[in-house]
Design a protein around this motif. Structure first.
Motif, short mmCIF file in Angstrom:
data_model
loop_
_atom_site.label_atom_id
_atom_site.label_comp_id
_atom_site.label_asym_id
_atom_site.label_seq_id
_atom_site.Cartn_x
_atom_site.Cartn_y
_atom_site.Cartn_z
N GLY A 1 28.54 11.52 -22.05
CA GLY A 1 28.37 12.25 -23.30
C GLY A 1 27.45 11.52 -24.24
N ALA A 2 27.03 12.21 -25.29
CA ALA A 2 26.04 11.65 -26.21
C ALA A 2 26.71 11.15 -27.47
CB ALA A 2 25.02 12.72 -26.58
N GLY A 3 26.14 10.10 -28.06
CA GLY A 3 26.54 9.58 -29.35
C GLY A 3 25.34 8.98 -30.00
N ARG A 4 25.50 8.48 -31.25
CA ARG A 4 24.36 7.85 -31.93
C ARG A 4 23.93 6.64 -31.14
NH1 ARG A 4 22.91 4.27 -35.90
NH2 ARG A 4 24.94 3.31 -36.00
N ARG A 5 22.61 6.43 -31.11
CA ARG A 5 22.00 5.41 -30.26
C ARG A 5 22.34 5.61 -28.79
NH1 ARG A 5 23.59 1.84 -34.49
NH2 ARG A 5 21.81 1.13 -35.71
N GLY A 6 22.71 6.83 -28.41
CA GLY A 6 22.91 7.13 -27.00
C GLY A 6 24.23 6.65 -26.45
N VAL A 7 25.20 6.25 -27.27
CA VAL A 7 26.45 5.74 -26.74
C VAL A 7 27.32 6.87 -26.24
CG1 VAL A 7 28.59 4.53 -27.32
CG2 VAL A 7 26.41 3.68 -28.18
N PRO B 1 15.72 6.44 -27.53
CA PRO B 1 14.64 7.43 -27.61
C PRO B 1 13.28 6.78 -27.37
CG PRO B 1 16.14 7.66 -29.47
CD PRO B 1 16.51 6.39 -28.78
N PRO B 2 12.37 7.47 -26.70
CA PRO B 2 11.05 6.88 -26.45
C PRO B 2 10.22 6.78 -27.72
CG PRO B 2 11.13 9.13 -25.63
CD PRO B 2 12.51 8.79 -26.07
N ARG B 3 9.27 5.89 -27.69
CA ARG B 3 8.31 5.74 -28.79
C ARG B 3 6.97 5.34 -28.20
NH1 ARG B 3 10.05 0.23 -31.91
NH2 ARG B 3 8.16 0.76 -33.05
N ARG B 4 5.92 5.48 -28.99
CA ARG B 4 4.58 5.11 -28.53
C ARG B 4 4.20 3.76 -29.12
NH1 ARG B 4 2.29 8.97 -25.68
NH2 ARG B 4 0.31 7.86 -25.67
N THR C 1 9.89 -0.45 -21.15
CA THR C 1 10.02 0.39 -19.96
C THR C 1 9.26 1.69 -20.15
OG1 THR C 1 12.25 -0.50 -19.64
CG2 THR C 1 11.68 1.47 -18.39
N LEU C 2 8.50 2.10 -19.14
CA LEU C 2 7.77 3.36 -19.23
C LEU C 2 8.73 4.53 -19.37
CD1 LEU C 2 4.91 3.06 -16.57
CD2 LEU C 2 4.63 3.37 -19.03
N ALA C 3 8.46 5.37 -20.37
CA ALA C 3 9.30 6.55 -20.58
C ALA C 3 8.82 7.74 -19.75
CB ALA C 3 9.31 6.93 -22.05
N ALA C 4 7.64 7.64 -19.19
CA ALA C 4 7.07 8.71 -18.36
C ALA C 4 6.15 8.05 -17.34
CB ALA C 4 6.29 9.71 -19.21
#
Length: 446
Positions: free
Chosen positions: A22-28, A78-81, A91-94
């Motif tokens: 399941g999802a939470g803030r910061r992905g927890v 979440p990914p960023r540039r 780590t490559l996000a794509a």
């Protein structure tokens, strides 16, 4: 998700929990609760020091199950540039796909002359001729040649490059054995064509990977960022300089925990020394902006061990409360309100290393969307005494490929063994004999 973590999680929490994320803030993600097995009293453990004792009455998951829980506890950040000069270690996000052919045009592999057809040839230019980075030259016709440098664009009509040491140029003429068509020319697209996948998503960006991305035309990359970590060092008994005295000891965990986390893929924001101040710990945990908090010490149930009480006061959810591993079994993993994960390391040095590799390593891999490391094994060069019920992590050196030699000074409070070790051997309950094949945990290097 690898089979290793899927299988271990299924054993730890049941089939339903193995599928939950399941999802939470910061992905927890908070794992589903499964029926707990009936607790069995832990036998006396001669391998553990008194300071390495966990709170009484708790049911401790198996070592592999605890690692699976840590990996499943969070979703990737979440990914960023990021520009290439800031992307190392992320780590490559794509997938990384080529934005151009490589090489982007036919180039010379050697210094010499670009020639058209068989020789001898008439030189169309004197001096250095075509240099790397210079614009394209006029096309060549059969019987013509032009001086060319390594990396320079080969003119249209050239059939080969004649190496400098194989030709003789004088009075506007070039003589030498005619090279085979295509000799010493790197053709356009030899390495890849535009759109080719060069690296998969989830690959860690090494210096070579950044060079490849630049060659393929990238200025920025979409990445999973390195998780931001905050280290909180607990314990009034710790000294931060000088020699031990008056019952106080030097802090060994503060200087090593941050570098260990960095080597495991984190970006360490700060290491704070809080002593045994419960209010300071509460404030630090409730105001942290890190993606993961790591504490050292205070995981057991002593009179000055405030960590569990502060977690309860904050309303944190304990995901792992002790692990069936020696040293380090009082380690814990909690989810703070809002979703930030907290890894609690025991206060003994080798026990803390055990906690880093058991809980922090898989947690950081999950936050950065990195797959689990491939398993490596070796055969023991000597017997290793085990705990009756718990996994044991033992420092080993690797004197030759496939052989693990157990090291001395492997007690929970000792660092001498781990400082000389190349890996930790995972010793099953009951111990292992010389010649047994055991799993290795590689020690990270910065």
């Amino acid at each position: 998700m690898t089979d290793e973590f899927d299988d271990a999680l299924a054993l730890a929490n049941g089939p339903a929990a193995a599928a939950a994320r399941g999802a939470g803030r910061r992905g927890v993600a908070r794992p589903r609760t499964a029926a707990s097995p009936t607790p069995t009293p832990a036998p006396a453990d001669p391998l553990a020091a008194v300071q390495d004792e966990a709170p009484a009455g708790q049911v401790r998951p198996a070592w592999e199950s605890a690692r699976a829980t840590a990996y499943r506890a969070v979703r990737p950040l979440p990914p960023r540039r990021l520009p290439l000069d800031l992307a190392l270690g992320h780590t490559l996000a794509a997938p990384l796909t080529a934005l151009t052919d490589l090489p982007a045009f036919d180039t010379s592999a050697m210094d010499g002359w670009a020639v058209a057809g068989p020789g001898p040839w008439r030189l169309t230019a004197e001096g250095p001729g075509l240099l790397a980075g210079s614009p394209g030259a006029a096309p060549l016709t059969d019987g013509e040649a032009v001086p060319i440098a390594t990396g320079a664009r080969v003119p249209e009509g050239a059939t080969a490059v004649l190496r400098a040491e194989q030709g003789d140029a004088a009075h506007g003429r070039l003589h030498g054995a005619s090279p085979q068509p295509g000799s010493d020319i790197r053709p356009r697209g030899q390495e890849c064509r535009s759109g080719t996948e060069l690296l998969p998503a989830r690959a860690t960006l090494t210096p070579a990977a950044l060079g490849l991305a630049a060659a393929a035309g990238y200025d920025q990359l979409a990445v999973r960022p390195r998780p931001r970590a905050e280290v909180l060092v607990l314990g009034d008994e710790l000294l931060f300089r000088g020699l031990p005295h008056d019952g106080r000891i030097r802090d060994a965990l503060g200087p090593m925990t941050g570098p260990w986390l960095t080597a495991l893929g984190a970006q360490v924001m700060v290491t704070r020394r809080l002593g045994d101040d419960a209010e300071a710990l509460h404030e630090a945990m409730s105001t942290s902006r890190a993606d993961v908090i790591v504490t050292t010490g205070s995981t057991a149930a002593g009179p000055m061990d405030h960590l569990r009480a502060v977690l309860s006061r904050l309303g944190a959810h304990l995901l792992v409360s002790g692990v069936a591993v020696r040293p380090g079994h009082p380690m814990l993993l909690a989810e703070l309100p809002g979703g930030t994960p907290l890894v609690g390391l025991p206060g003994n040095p080798l026990a803390a290393v055990s906690g880093l590799l058991t809980l922090a390593e898989p947690l950081l891999r999950a936050l950065a969307d990195r797959p689990s490391a491939p398993q490596r094994h070796a055969r023991l060069a000597d017997d290793v005494r085990g705990h009756p019920e718990d996994t044991r992590l033992v420092p080993v050196e690797l004197p030759e490929p496939g052989v693990a030699m157990p090291l001395a000074y492997a007690g929970p409070a000792m660092l001498r063994g781990i400082a000389a070790a190349a890996a930790l051997a995972v010793i099953p309950p009951g111990g292992a004999r010389a010649g047994d094949r055991v799993r290795l945990l590689d020690l990270p290097a910065t």
